[in-house]
Design an enzyme around this catalytic site. Sequence first.
Site, PDB file in Angstrom:
ATOM      1  N   ASP A 282       0.872  -1.165   0.000  1.00  0.00           N
ATOM      2  CA  ASP A 282       0.000   0.000   0.000  1.00  0.00           C
ATOM      3  C   ASP A 282       0.916   1.223   0.000  1.00  0.00           C
ATOM      4  O   ASP A 282       2.130   1.121   0.224  1.00  0.00           O
ATOM      5  CB  ASP A 282      -0.953   0.003   1.205  1.00  0.00           C
TER       6      ASP A 282
HETATM    7  C1  BGC Z   1      -5.083   3.211  -0.065  1.00  0.00           C
HETATM    8  C2  BGC Z   1      -5.145   2.178  -1.176  1.00  0.00           C
HETATM    9  C3  BGC Z   1      -5.012   2.876  -2.505  1.00  0.00           C
HETATM   10  C4  BGC Z   1      -3.691   3.633  -2.522  1.00  0.00           C
HETATM   11  C5  BGC Z   1      -3.413   4.332  -3.828  1.00  0.00           C
HETATM   12  C6  BGC Z   1      -3.886   4.128  -0.188  1.00  0.00           C
HETATM   13  O1  BGC Z   1      -4.034   5.221   0.656  1.00  0.00           O
HETATM   14  O2  BGC Z   1      -5.072   2.546   1.187  1.00  0.00           O
HETATM   15  O3  BGC Z   1      -6.350   1.466  -1.119  1.00  0.00           O
HETATM   16  O4  BGC Z   1      -5.078   1.949  -3.557  1.00  0.00           O
HETATM   17  O5  BGC Z   1      -3.730   4.609  -1.497  1.00  0.00           O
HETATM   18  O6  BGC Z   1      -4.232   5.416  -4.003  1.00  0.00           O
END
Ligand code: BGC
Length: 742
Positions: A282
Amino acid sequence: MIRNRRSRLAAWFALLLLVPPLPVAARPAAPDRPWMDRNLDPDQRARLLMAAMTTEEKLTLVHGPMGRPRLGIAPPERALGSAGFIFGIPRLGIPDLQEADASVGVTNPGNVRPGDGATAFPATIALASSWNRTLAYSGGAALGDESWRKGFNVLLAGGTNLVREPRNGRNFEYMGEDPLLAGSLVGDHIRGIQSQNVVSTIKHFAFNNQETARFSVDVQIGDAAARESDLLAFELAIEGGKPGSVMCAYQLVDGRYSCENDWLLNQILRKDWGYPGWVMSDWGAVHSTEAALNGLDQESGEQLDRQVYFGQPLTDAVAKDPKYRAQLDLMVHRILRSLFATGVMDRPATRSPIDYAANSRVSQSIAEEGSVLLKNEGGLLPLAGVKKVAVIGGNAQFGVPSGGGSANTTAIEGPGLQIPVMGWGTLGSPRLMVFHPSSPLEALREAMPGVEFVVNNGDYPSSAAIAAKDADVAIVFATQWTTESYDVPDLTLPHGQDALIAAVAAANPKTVVVLETGGPVTMPWLGQVSAVLEAWYAGNRGGPAIANLLTGRVNPSGRLAVSFPVSEAQLPRPSLTGWGTSADRPSNYDHPIPLPYAEGADVGYRWYARKGLTPLFPFGHGLSYTSFAYSDLEVRGGRTLEVSFTVCNTGERTGADVPQVYLTSIAGSPEPRLIGFDKVRLAPGETRRVTVTADPRLLAHFDEKGHRWRVAGGSYGVAVGASSASFSLTGSGAVTAGFVKP
Ligand code: BGC
């Protein structure tokens, strides 16, 4: 004139789009690119390609920045503008990975691609509440198609975290509280996305069940409880959907960060489940270079980490340490084999016209099938014979709310109403309350010609009550905005809407409440109103969908994917763990906040059953404008349970039912678990025989010592019903003892 030409062009393209993508025929590979031979399997192709790569090229594939400006860092020139970007290797035909969010539409964060809207699909929890696996596939296929045609080849989709915490700000991105329901529908959704030659992730692996202190809570759960709950949902979804990538989560699990958690990534995901694809982090979830050895293959959104661990530090480690050199090969192999397996290499994402009308039809079907009629006293709905309707609150004149954070999608029709929400910190910018411009009020007007509509904004209960008083029906639209990064502190409706509903219902008992929430809410006014429809975040065709349901053009068929508690006191954690700590990244990561899961595998309805509690509305509940009856139960035992029964539409309208099969006990001890379901559409008087076969893991307990699923021999109680708390047929079957590999 220009507009006309544009719309003619659009119509012409739309026609072209009705032709499905051509199957990728096997063409001989150019001699210098033997990996492009489609007769070889993805692993063989990955091996051939890797043999042509330098170490430097391999290192390119395992980390990348954000695909949009962030923390003063501009995105790479080749980035189309999205969440993430990984440099491809043009010399070898490896495309850039253009990674876009995902859960409810192709996002355009911060309007990085000026004016580029997308089909805004309803909340994922609405899709889960449809209990319709075919619809989950079509929703995925529409999303995948849109992504491909916008040039994105990786969708950060597949939200699978179970709703353990009804206050979680991201429940709208997930598929509810049950491993079978979530596992099957997420799998179908991912299969749909990847049918369009776009990689889908499944996320957030694992136990990212709350946003409060999401960078620092340490989830404590034992092996067996983990595998029988959230991990089972992931396992089923991975088997069904074969996602190219798994996104690991922010928080810790049993003392280790998810993205460097050997137990989760190497032992369970790789060794036990044989997952062949790649694990991406993540955004801002990497804490070390050793994460590579613990199972992480790719560092995403690298500027959010304290350093780019998979940049120079990994380069140095690979140069010095054969262990890292071998690991790098594994990491790159997993990435490439997924790009081959999903067709990303063979049919590269290409910017091309999109049939938004077709995708919006899918969006509307999800809203219609996923909305849940919770209460309908005296058959007030569907609305008929009314002359005057009061529409109150919820910005119903302008549109329907959507969830916030990285999943927030800008609708094709534009963002509609955008209200910045107060707050600051690194997570301040995503706080934008957006209403997609699909007005339920306008749709109701269209659906009910000749009816007089009185409109009240709902700011003052006393004036709303006056508006409601002499109307035949009052419809209150009640909204609860939820977002990534923040949980709601409690389950009341915000902005005094509980008092508003009570005042309206006191003035006119013929009150219908349309809830537009990201998850469960409490309803102190429930006894005073006639009807409640949970429409969640209904997407870019939410207005017509809600109007169709209220007027009976569409017969409601959604069933709750999550239990609604009477109050927070019924929850395993009456207050949120870590509440009050900053939602920002902690400056000191070394002080995790313990988050013990005392409920273990008993999530949602299983918890209520264990504690003997009656929720406000149980998991699986949902009404229809017709009625259904079940009969002729047959339970066949053996290695597993096969359950058959007949469903009959005993009412006067065509409608769809969701018969649910629950395990109730194992050898006399209570064990409530959903083991099968179906969605059947029946004309009045029509009957259908339904048969479900339980996955043996749903009958088993995980045996930690023996490291396998153990199905105990004995008599298994079974029930068929319309929810987890209403059974109309009960029976039992004898199951033979057995084991299933982990
Ligand atoms: C989120 C993810 C997301 C990623 C990219 C993170 O803050 O937890 O679910 O895909 O950002 O935007």
